[in-house]
Design an enzyme around this catalytic site. Structure first.
Site, PDB file in Angstrom:
ATOM      1  N   GLU A   1      40.122  42.892  31.800  1.00  0.00           N
ATOM      2  CA  GLU A   1      40.450  42.276  33.078  1.00  0.00           C
ATOM      3  C   GLU A   1      39.533  41.064  33.222  1.00  0.00           C
ATOM      4  O   GLU A   1      38.312  41.201  33.098  1.00  0.00           O
ATOM      5  CB  GLU A   1      40.180  43.288  34.209  1.00  0.00           C
ATOM      6  CG  GLU A   1      40.599  42.741  35.543  1.00  0.00           C
ATOM      7  CD  GLU A   1      40.327  43.684  36.703  1.00  0.00           C
ATOM      8  OE1 GLU A   1      39.948  44.853  36.470  1.00  0.00           O
ATOM      9  OE2 GLU A   1      40.488  43.223  37.848  1.00  0.00           O
TER      10      GLU A   1
ATOM     11  N   ARG B   1      33.115  55.973  26.723  1.00  0.00           N
ATOM     12  CA  ARG B   1      32.496  54.668  26.947  1.00  0.00           C
ATOM     13  C   ARG B   1      31.137  54.634  26.280  1.00  0.00           C
ATOM     14  O   ARG B   1      30.469  55.657  26.161  1.00  0.00           O
ATOM     15  CB  ARG B   1      32.218  54.449  28.441  1.00  0.00           C
ATOM     16  CG  ARG B   1      33.379  54.339  29.321  1.00  0.00           C
ATOM     17  CD  ARG B   1      32.897  54.220  30.762  1.00  0.00           C
ATOM     18  NE  ARG B   1      32.563  52.844  31.067  1.00  0.00           N
ATOM     19  CZ  ARG B   1      33.468  51.954  31.452  1.00  0.00           C
ATOM     20  NH1 ARG B   1      34.733  52.281  31.578  1.00  0.00           N
ATOM     21  NH2 ARG B   1      33.099  50.720  31.720  1.00  0.00           N
TER      22      ARG B   1
ATOM     23  N   LYS C   1      30.667  45.704  34.846  1.00  0.00           N
ATOM     24  CA  LYS C   1      30.796  44.298  35.244  1.00  0.00           C
ATOM     25  C   LYS C   1      30.344  44.076  36.686  1.00  0.00           C
ATOM     26  O   LYS C   1      29.780  43.041  37.001  1.00  0.00           O
ATOM     27  CB  LYS C   1      32.239  43.834  35.060  1.00  0.00           C
ATOM     28  CG  LYS C   1      32.528  43.455  33.617  1.00  0.00           C
ATOM     29  CD  LYS C   1      33.934  42.916  33.456  1.00  0.00           C
ATOM     30  CE  LYS C   1      34.929  44.044  33.452  1.00  0.00           C
ATOM     31  NZ  LYS C   1      36.289  43.605  33.129  1.00  0.00           N
TER      32      LYS C   1
HETATM   33  P1  ATP Z   1      33.487  47.604  33.654  1.00  0.00           P
HETATM   34  O1  ATP Z   1      33.333  49.049  33.991  1.00  0.00           O
HETATM   35  O2  ATP Z   1      32.311  47.026  32.966  1.00  0.00           O
HETATM   36  O3  ATP Z   1      33.948  46.782  34.783  1.00  0.00           O
HETATM   37  P2  ATP Z   1      36.132  47.789  32.716  1.00  0.00           P
HETATM   38  O4  ATP Z   1      36.550  49.007  32.007  1.00  0.00           O
HETATM   39  O5  ATP Z   1      36.593  47.612  34.108  1.00  0.00           O
HETATM   40  O6  ATP Z   1      34.591  47.590  32.547  1.00  0.00           O
HETATM   41  P3  ATP Z   1      37.970  46.073  31.400  1.00  0.00           P
HETATM   42  O7  ATP Z   1      37.993  44.599  31.361  1.00  0.00           O
HETATM   43  O8  ATP Z   1      39.036  46.762  32.151  1.00  0.00           O
HETATM   44  O9  ATP Z   1      36.547  46.500  31.918  1.00  0.00           O
HETATM   45  O10 ATP Z   1      37.855  46.668  29.934  1.00  0.00           O
HETATM   46  C1  ATP Z   1      38.600  46.228  28.833  1.00  0.00           C
HETATM   47  C2  ATP Z   1      38.590  47.319  27.801  1.00  0.00           C
HETATM   48  O11 ATP Z   1      37.261  47.598  27.395  1.00  0.00           O
HETATM   49  C3  ATP Z   1      39.159  48.611  28.342  1.00  0.00           C
HETATM   50  O12 ATP Z   1      40.025  49.158  27.390  1.00  0.00           O
HETATM   51  C4  ATP Z   1      37.966  49.482  28.562  1.00  0.00           C
HETATM   52  O13 ATP Z   1      38.305  50.815  28.406  1.00  0.00           O
HETATM   53  C5  ATP Z   1      36.992  48.972  27.491  1.00  0.00           C
HETATM   54  N1  ATP Z   1      35.603  49.198  27.903  1.00  0.00           N
HETATM   55  C6  ATP Z   1      35.006  48.768  29.028  1.00  0.00           C
HETATM   56  N2  ATP Z   1      33.739  49.213  29.115  1.00  0.00           N
HETATM   57  C7  ATP Z   1      33.513  49.936  27.993  1.00  0.00           C
HETATM   58  C8  ATP Z   1      32.394  50.667  27.483  1.00  0.00           C
HETATM   59  N3  ATP Z   1      31.231  50.732  28.152  1.00  0.00           N
HETATM   60  N4  ATP Z   1      32.525  51.291  26.300  1.00  0.00           N
HETATM   61  C9  ATP Z   1      33.686  51.215  25.615  1.00  0.00           C
HETATM   62  N5  ATP Z   1      34.772  50.551  26.035  1.00  0.00           N
HETATM   63  C10 ATP Z   1      34.717  49.921  27.211  1.00  0.00           C
HETATM   64 MG    MG Z   2      38.806  47.820  34.364  1.00  0.00          MG
END
Ligand code: ATP
Ligand code: MG
Length: 566
Positions: A43, A269, A279
């Site tokens: 995102e 994660r 984020k």
């Molecule tokens: P955040 O919690 O940091 O805001 P998010 O999951 O909202 O992260 P996205 O941009 O939606 O961020 O993530 C893109 C991809 O990266 C998704 O498939 C998510 O599952 C993966 N991802 C995000 N954070 C992690 C993590 N700590 N470890 C592994 N994969 C991750």
């Molecule tokens: Mg997300």
């Protein structure tokens, strides 16, 4: 087994390591799938962090290994928080990590029209309805983990009426929050995600890509699986928090005329000690000025690591070695640092730099003379070649490398003692000169011309080899040294305020450092070892008037020691 061959795994990885690869393998072998298509779906509401790197390496890695492809898809369904800056930064970071999506760059917003058509399909089939309840009322009707929910009074609205209202939602007739579209599934389901989840909401906001075309937006659950289906993703890999959403993912795929039937798989994660990987929190650090920006070298972001001098290959290596598991755990940040150190030890060129200079005058070296000595660029890699290092009568050595009255275990320079100057000569200290305050300002030494290159023909040994820089040839620099951004392994202890555990010593700035002249030509993106000190890289703020280097990482893990000193 060298440390870099050792997989870093969490406890119950046994037997489930690479369970996703096992599934892919089995799908191809059994003929259930004829090819592999994965995607990385960020995102664009912030910069990528090391957790994302795990997902990138997994998705692009699987595609590569099984001869498939991986898409980069921006999951841009929330216009309020998303920006072009993030879209650009994410692409730069994925590319820098070494992955290529080829022509397969997509945006969920490209599918808004199709998603809208499918939403209407659900309504017509009696599988979705427009609800007039407020967000609060919807929450109250939802029930709890132990109590089932209650139906909305609008649930049995005729499909024609819902369709009309939904079209008017799109036309902009209603305020934000006045109505939503909900899937009609089961208010008594044990899985709360199936209790008539909201799939569209009204949001009068300008979208970075679709501008003012839309005032209703699909939510994540409605957009994600359908986008996967449009792109014919075979294995939709996401993190564990979406496990409970899978039944909804499957329900939508089953009930919509989608062109393919992707499957969702979840993995744990990545969490690391001494930092935060969310984020929202990283954004807070940036917005409140706790760090310089998303690419501050203390940030666990890809851009921060890049600026810090971490090689992309080391991050890839780390992401590959941590494995893929089904249980959330926090890994020690030292595991990442070890990958960086391993990589740099093999690949980084060596240079000499003095961070805290003390002047040395070689009394028996001629005043107007200087010479160029051969120095190895990388003792671990012959192909890295040699360079010339100028030597002259006046040099700088590290202040810490001299003690007037050394304790037993101090083997470096002291009055009357002989040491080796790296690549140069043996020198013996004859005198320490002090200023009025008694502080040592200069050392007087003599050198042995017979020891050129750093070895004595008579075979005599010295106990220390010091790095040095010729004063006349030195270039000045400012150096940024870093510690972990937080003082606690889990900042805020998980539930508390993570900001309270910010390390106030995470950045120290050293000025007046002296570098060998070759460092004048240091290139951005190239990390070098300053002999005996650690790894460093040119910072983006360096100018031709002032060189600025970031400390990438020390030669050894000193954190344990720092912690013990407290
Ligand atoms: P955040 O919690 O940091 O805001 P998010 O999951 O909202 O992260 P996205 O941009 O939606 O961020 O993530 C893109 C991809 O990266 C998704 O498939 C998510 O599952 C993966 N991802 C995000 N954070 C992690 C993590 N700590 N470890 C592994 N994969 C991750
Ligand atoms: Mg997300």
């Amino acid at each position: 087994m060298s440390p870099s061959d050792t997989p870093i795994t969490t406890e119950d990885d046994e037997g489930s390591r690479d369970f996703i690869r096992d599934i892919v393998h089995e799908d191809l072998n059994s003929g259930r799938k004829s090819s592999v298509v994965t995607r990385f779906p960020p995102e664009p509401n912030g910069y990528l962090h090391i957790g994302h790197a795990k997902s990138i390496v997994l998705n692009f890695g699987i595609a590569e290994e099984f001869g498939g492809r991986c898409h980069l898809r921006f999951d841009d369904t929330n216009p309020a928080k998303e920006e072009q800056e993030y879209i650009d930064a994410i692409q730069e970071d994925v590319r820098w990590l070494g992955f290529n999506w080829g022509d397969h760059l997509y945006y969920t917003s490209d599918y808004f029209e199709q998603l809208y058509v499918w939403a209407q399909h659900l309504i017509t089939e009696g599988l979705a309805y427009v609800d007039d309840l407020t967000a609060d009322e919807i929450r109250e009707h939802r029930g709890t983990l132990t109590e089932s929910g209650t139906n909305s009074p609008y649930r049995d609205r005729a499909p024609e009426e819902s369709l009309d209202l939904f079209q008017r939602m799109r036309a902009g007739e209603f305020e934000n929050g006045a109505k939503v579209l909900r899937a009609k599934i089961d208010m008594s389901s044990g899985n709360i995600n199936l209790r008539d989840p909201v799939i569209y909401r009204i949001l009068h906001a300008e979208h970075p890509r679709t501008g003012k075309d839309w005032c209703i937006y699909p939510n994540y659950d409605f957009a994600h699986g359908q986008s996967d289906a449009i792109e014919e993703i075979t294995h939709s890999i996401c993190t564990l928090e979406f496990e409970d959403h899978r039944p909804l993912y499957d329900w939508l795929i089953k009930n919509l005329p989608v062109p393919s039937e992707p499957h969702q798989y979840e993995f744990a994660r990545l969490n690391l000690t001494y930092t935060v990987l969310s984020k929202r929190r990283l954004m807070q650090l940036v917005n409140e000025g706790h760090v310089e920006g998303w690419d501050d070298p203390r940030m666990p972001t890809i851009s921060g690591y890049r600026r810090r001098g971490y090689p992309a290959a080391a991050i890839r290596d780390f992401a590959g070695r941590i494995g893929v598991s089904k249980s959330n755990a926090t890994l020690e940040v030292q595991a990442l640092e070890a990958c960086v150190r391993d990589h740099l030890n093999t690949h980084a060129e060596r240079r000499m730099a003095v961070l805290n200079p003390l002047k040395v005058v070689i009394e028996n070296y001629p005043e107007d003379q200087s010479e160029e000595l051969d120095a190895l660029n990388n003792p671990n890699d012959e192909t890295a070649g040699k360079r010339k290092v100028p030597f002259s009568r006046e040099l700088y050595i590290e202040r810490d490398d001299f003690m007037e009255d050394p304790p037993k275990k101090f083997f470096r320079l002291a009055p009357g003692r002989e040491v080796r100057l790296r690549y140069a000569y043996f020198v013996t200290c004859t005198e320490a000169i002090k200023d009025d305050n008694g502080e040592i300002v200069e050392l007087r030494c003599t050198y042995d011309p017979e020891t050129k290159g750093g070895n004595a023909p008579d075979g005599r040994k010295v106990k220390a080899t010091l790095h040095w820089v010729s004063t006349a040839h030195a270039v000045g620099a400012r150096i940024h040294q870093y510690e972990h951004l937080f003082t606690e392994e889990i900042p805020g202890g998980g539930a508390g305020d993570f900001l309270e555990d910010i390390n106030s010593n995470s950045l120290s700035i050293l000025t007046g450092c002296k570098l060998e002249p070759a460092l004048q030509n240091a290139k951005h993106g190239e990390t070098v070892q300053f002999e005996r000190l650690g790894y460093f890289c040119l910072d983006k703020t360096a100018t031709s008037d002032e060189l600025v280097f970031n400390q990438t990482i020390g030669l050894r893990d000193n954190w344990a020691k720092v912690k013990a000193k407290g």
